[in-house]
Design an enzyme around this catalytic site. Structure first.
Site, PDB file in Angstrom:
ATOM      1  CD  GLU A 114      -3.037  -1.033   0.251  1.00  0.00           C
ATOM      2  OE1 GLU A 114      -3.050  -0.085  -0.546  1.00  0.00           O
ATOM      3  OE2 GLU A 114      -3.888  -1.956   0.229  1.00  0.00           O
ATOM      4  NE  ARG A 166      -3.658   2.746  -0.687  1.00  0.00           N
ATOM      5  CZ  ARG A 166      -4.968   2.654  -0.499  1.00  0.00           C
ATOM      6  NH1 ARG A 166      -5.692   3.703  -0.239  1.00  0.00           N
ATOM      7  NH2 ARG A 166      -5.569   1.483  -0.535  1.00  0.00           N
ATOM      8  CG  ASP A 206      -5.572  -7.434  -7.386  1.00  0.00           C
ATOM      9  OD1 ASP A 206      -4.499  -7.630  -6.807  1.00  0.00           O
ATOM     10  OD2 ASP A 206      -6.485  -6.734  -6.912  1.00  0.00           O
ATOM     11  CD  GLU A 213     -10.617  -2.116  -8.416  1.00  0.00           C
ATOM     12  OE1 GLU A 213     -11.785  -1.791  -8.109  1.00  0.00           O
ATOM     13  OE2 GLU A 213      -9.649  -1.954  -7.642  1.00  0.00           O
ATOM     14  CB  THR A 263      -1.828  -1.287  -9.274  1.00  0.00           C
ATOM     15  OG1 THR A 263      -3.071  -1.990  -9.252  1.00  0.00           O
ATOM     16  CG2 THR A 263      -1.310  -1.092  -7.856  1.00  0.00           C
TER      17      THR A 263
END
Ligand code: DMJ
Length: 588
Positions: free
Chosen positions: A192, A196, A325, A458, A542
Site C-alpha cells: 500500500e 499510493r 490481481d 476497477e 495500480t
C-alpha cells in the site's frame, strides 16, 4: 498571284529570325537576346526559391502549431482554438483512434462534472482531515489508516495536476515539502505504501519536475527496502517505517502475498531511473526472476508464497481478485515501461502465459451469457468474481495489441465481454453501484455476495482503457451512468462515502484515498481526449499514478551502490510556471 508571292516572301522573312546565321551577322541583336535569356532565367529561379522558402516556413510553423496543440492537450486544456486556426488535417490520430480534434460538448460537460466532484472531495478533505490519511465524511474527521503519511493528499497530487487545479496542487505541494514525515514508529504495508505513496510522489515528480517529490519518494522507498532482504528476494509485506524489522502478517501463516510482493516493480524501476541508483530496481526485479524459476505452465500463481523457499502454497487460492490481481497487471506494465525491448521480454512472456491461465478460468453464465473469471481452489473452480478483478478487461485490452492479429482479436473480445459483465455488476443493483464480489452459482447469472461498495475504481478503469483502445463511445456512456450513481448515493455535503450495502443504499463513513487517486481520475480521462496522459508516453501504476516511460537504462545494474545519484535526462510537463505545460529536457 502578286499577293500570294508577297505573302510567301514575308513568311520566309519571318523564319529568318530562327536561323543562327542571321544573328552571327548582327552581334548587337545576339547580345540583346543573351541578356533577355539571363534576366528571365534569374527571375524564374528567384521565384522558385521564394516558393521553396515559403513552403519551408509554412511547414515549420505547422510543426510548431502541432507541437503547441499537443502541449495544450497534454496539459488538459480544451483545444477548440487550435482547430479554428488549422486549415487542414482536422483529424488528430491518437493511439490509433480518430479523434476529431473538437472537444465533444457532452464530454466537455461531463469532465467538468467529474472535476467538480474532485473539487468537492478535495475541499472536504482539506476542511475536515487535512494532513491525515483519509477523511471520514460523516464524522467530519480524519483518520490515519496508513500511519499518518497524508495518504489522500499524496494520492491526489497527480489528479489535481491533471485536472489543472493549480491552487490545490500548490497547497498540497507545500504540505509535502514542510510536513510529510516518514519517520514513524508504524508498521506499514509495503504494497500500500509503495502504490499510493511512492507511486503518487513519483507521478507528481514526473508531471511537475519538482524535485521535492523525488526526494520524498526516495526517503520512503529507502525505509521500505529492507523488506526485500529475504533468502529468495521475495519481500516481507510489512515493515516498521522508523525501525525496519520486516515481517509478514500472522494470518498468512508467515507467507508473503502474491500481489503484495509483485506490485512494486513499476515504482522501483522508475525510482532507479530517476535517481540513477540501481538498488530499487534490482530488489524489485529479483522478485520476478525468482518467480520465473518455478513459474507454472498456466502462469497462475497461488496467492501465498514462501519468502524463504520461494515455493507457492499449492492449497491457496488462485485469483485475479484480491491478493492476486496486480501481480499480473505489473507483468504487462513493466514490459510497456521497458519500451517492450528484449530486456523486458520475459515479463511479456510470463504475462502471456498467465493470460492463457486466465482464459482457462473464464466461464459464461446462464441465461444471460455473462463471461466471468472464476477463482481456483486446489484443483476446482469456484464461480466467484471480485469487483477487484474488473481491472482485467482494461489490462487485456492494453496487452492485446502485442499479439498477432487473430490472438489480439480473441483477447480484445474477451476484454469487451468482461467489461460488459463488470458494468452489470453496477447495473444489476438497486443503487446501480457494484458490490464487492459476485457469485455465479452453478453458472447462473450474477448475484451479489459481499454487498458493500467502497468507491472502488476497477470498472471505470477498464472502461477508460476500452474507450481509448476501441474508440467505442458506449464505454463512456457506461462510465457516465456509474458516475451518476456515485453522485446520487455517495456524495454528501462533507465528501463522498461508500455504501454498507448496495441493495439498501446505507452509507459508510469513509472516503477511500483511491477514490481521488483512481476513480475520479479514470472518469476524468474517460471524458478527455486520449492524448491527455497518452498510453504512448505514460504507464499507470495500480493506484492510477501515471509514470513517464523513459529509456530503460540497464547499465544502472553495473553501477555500485555508493555511486552518486545522477538522474537521467527526461521529459516532464512543467506545472504552472513560465513554461506552462511545456515539455523540456531536464538534467539534474
Ligand atoms: C487500489 O489501492 C489499487 O487499485 C489496488 O491495486 C487494488 N485496490 C485498490 C482499489 O480498489
Amino acid at each position: 498571284m502578286a499577293r500570294r508571292s508577297s505573302s510567301s516572301s514575308s513568311s520566309s522573312s519571318r523564319w529568318r529570325y530562327l536561323h543562327p546565321a542571321y544573328y552571327l551577322k548582327r552581334p548587337k541583336r545576339l547580345a540583346f537576346l543573351f541578356i533577355v535569356f539571363v534576366v528571365s532565367t534569374f527571375a524564374f529561379w528567384d521565384r522558385q526559391s521564394l516558393v521553396r522558402e515559403h513552403e519551408a516556413e509554412t511547414s515549420k510553423l505547422q510543426q510548431e502549431l502541432e507541437s503547441l496543440r499537443d502541449q495544450l492537450r497534454k496539459a488538459g486544456v480544451s483545444v477548440h482554438v487550435e482547430e479554428h486556426t488549422s486549415t487542414k488535417n482536422s483529424k488528430v490520430i491518437d493511439n490509433g483512434n480518430a479523434w476529431n480534434g473538437e472537444m465533444d460538448p457532452i464530454n466537455n460537460e461531463r469532465r467538468e462534472k467529474v472535476k467538480d466532484a474532485m473539487r468537492h472531495a478535495w475541499n472536504s478533505y482539506v476542511e475536515y482531515a487535512w494532513g491525515k490519511d483519509e477523511l471520514q465524511p460523516r464524522s467530519k474527521s480524519g483518520v490515519n489508516s496508513f500511519g499518518g503519511l497524508g495518504a489522500t493528499l499524496v494520492d491526489s497530487l497527480d489528479t489535481l495536476y491533471i485536472m489543472d487545479l493549480k491552487d490545490e496542487f500548490q497547497k498540497a505541494r507545500e504540505w509535502v515539502a514542510t510536513s510529510l514525515d516518514f519517520n514513524k514508529d508504524y508498521v506499514a504495508s509495503v504494497f500500500e505504501t509503495t502504490i499510493r505513496v511512492v507511486g503518487g510522489l513519483l507521478s507528481a515528480y514526473d508531471l511537475s519536475g519538482d524535485k521535492i517529490f523525488l526526494e520524498k519518494a526516495k526517503d520512503i522507498a529507502d525505509r521500505l527496502l529492507p523488506a526485500w532482504d529475504t533468502p529468495t528476494g521475495i519481500p516481507y509485506n510489512r515493515i516498521n517505517l522508523a525501525h525496519g524489522n520486516p515481517h509478514n502478517h500472522g494470518w498468512t501463516g508467515g507467507e508473503s502475498i502474491l500481489a503484495d510482493s509483485g506490485t512494486e516493480q513499476l515504482e522501483f524501476i522508475a525510482l532507479s531511473q530517476r535517481t540513477g541508483d540501481p538498488k530499487y530496481q534490482q530488489k524489485a526485479e529479483k522478485v520476478i526472476n525468482q518467480l520465473q524459476k518455478t513459474f507454472p505452465s498456466d502462469g497462475l500463481l497461488p496467492i501465498y508464497i514462501n519468502p524463504h523457499s520461494g515455493a507457492a502454497s499449492s492449497h491457496s487460492t488462485i485469483t485475479f481478485g484480491a491478493m492476486g490481481d496486480s501481480f499480473y497487471e505489473y507483468l504487462l506494465k513493466v514490459w510497456i515501461q521497458g519500451n517492450k525491448t528484449e530486456t523486458v521480454k520475459h515479463y511479456r512472456e510470463m504475462w502471456e502465459t498467465s493470460m492463457e491461465g486466465l482464459l482457462s478460468l473464464v466461464r459464461k453464465s446462464t441465461p444471460s451469457s455473462f463471461s466471468y473469471i472464476c477463482e481456483k481452489n486446489g484443483g476446482s473452480l469456484s464461480d466467484k468474481m471480485d469487483e477487484l478483478a474488473c481491472f482485467a478487461p482494461g489490462m487485456l485490452a492494453l496487452g492485446s495489441s502485442g499479439y498477432g492479429p487473430e490472438k489480439a482479436e480473441q483477447i480484445l473480445s474477451l476484454a469487451k465481454e468482461l467489461a460488459w459483465t463488470c458494468y452489470n455488476f453496477y447495473e444489476s443493483t438497486p443503487t446501480k453501484l457494484a458490490g464487492e464480489n459476485y457469485f455465479f452459482y452453478a453458472g447462473q447469472d450474477m448475484s451479489v455476495g459481499t454487498s458493500w461498495n467502497i468507491l472502488r475504481p476497477e470498472t471505470v478503469e477498464s472502461l477508460m482503457y476500452l474507450w481509448r483502445l476501441t474508440g467505442n463511445k458506449t464505454y463512456q456512456e457506461w462510465g457516465w451512468n456509474i458516475f451518476q450513481a456515485f453522485e446520487k448515493h455517495s456524495r454528501i455535503d462533507s465528501g463522498y462515502v461508500g455504501l454498507k450495502d448496495v441493495n439498501t443504499g446505507d452509507k459508510d463513513d469513509m472516503m477511500q484515498s483511491f477514490f481521488l487517486a483512481e476513480t475520479l481520475k479514470y472518469l476524468y480521462l474517460l471524458f478527455s481526449p486520449p492524448s491527455v496522459i497518452s498510453f504512448d508516453e505514460w504507464v499507470f501504476n495500480t493506484e492510477a499514478h501515471p509514470l513517464k516511460i523513459v529509456a530503460r537504462n540497464d547499465k544502472v545494474e553495473d553501477v555500485g551502490e555508493a555511486a552518486e545519484a545522477k538522474p537521467q535526462s527526461r521529459a516532464v510537463i512543467r506545472p504552472f510556471g513560465r513554461k506552462q505545460g511545456r515539455y523540456s529536457s531536464i538534467d539534474n
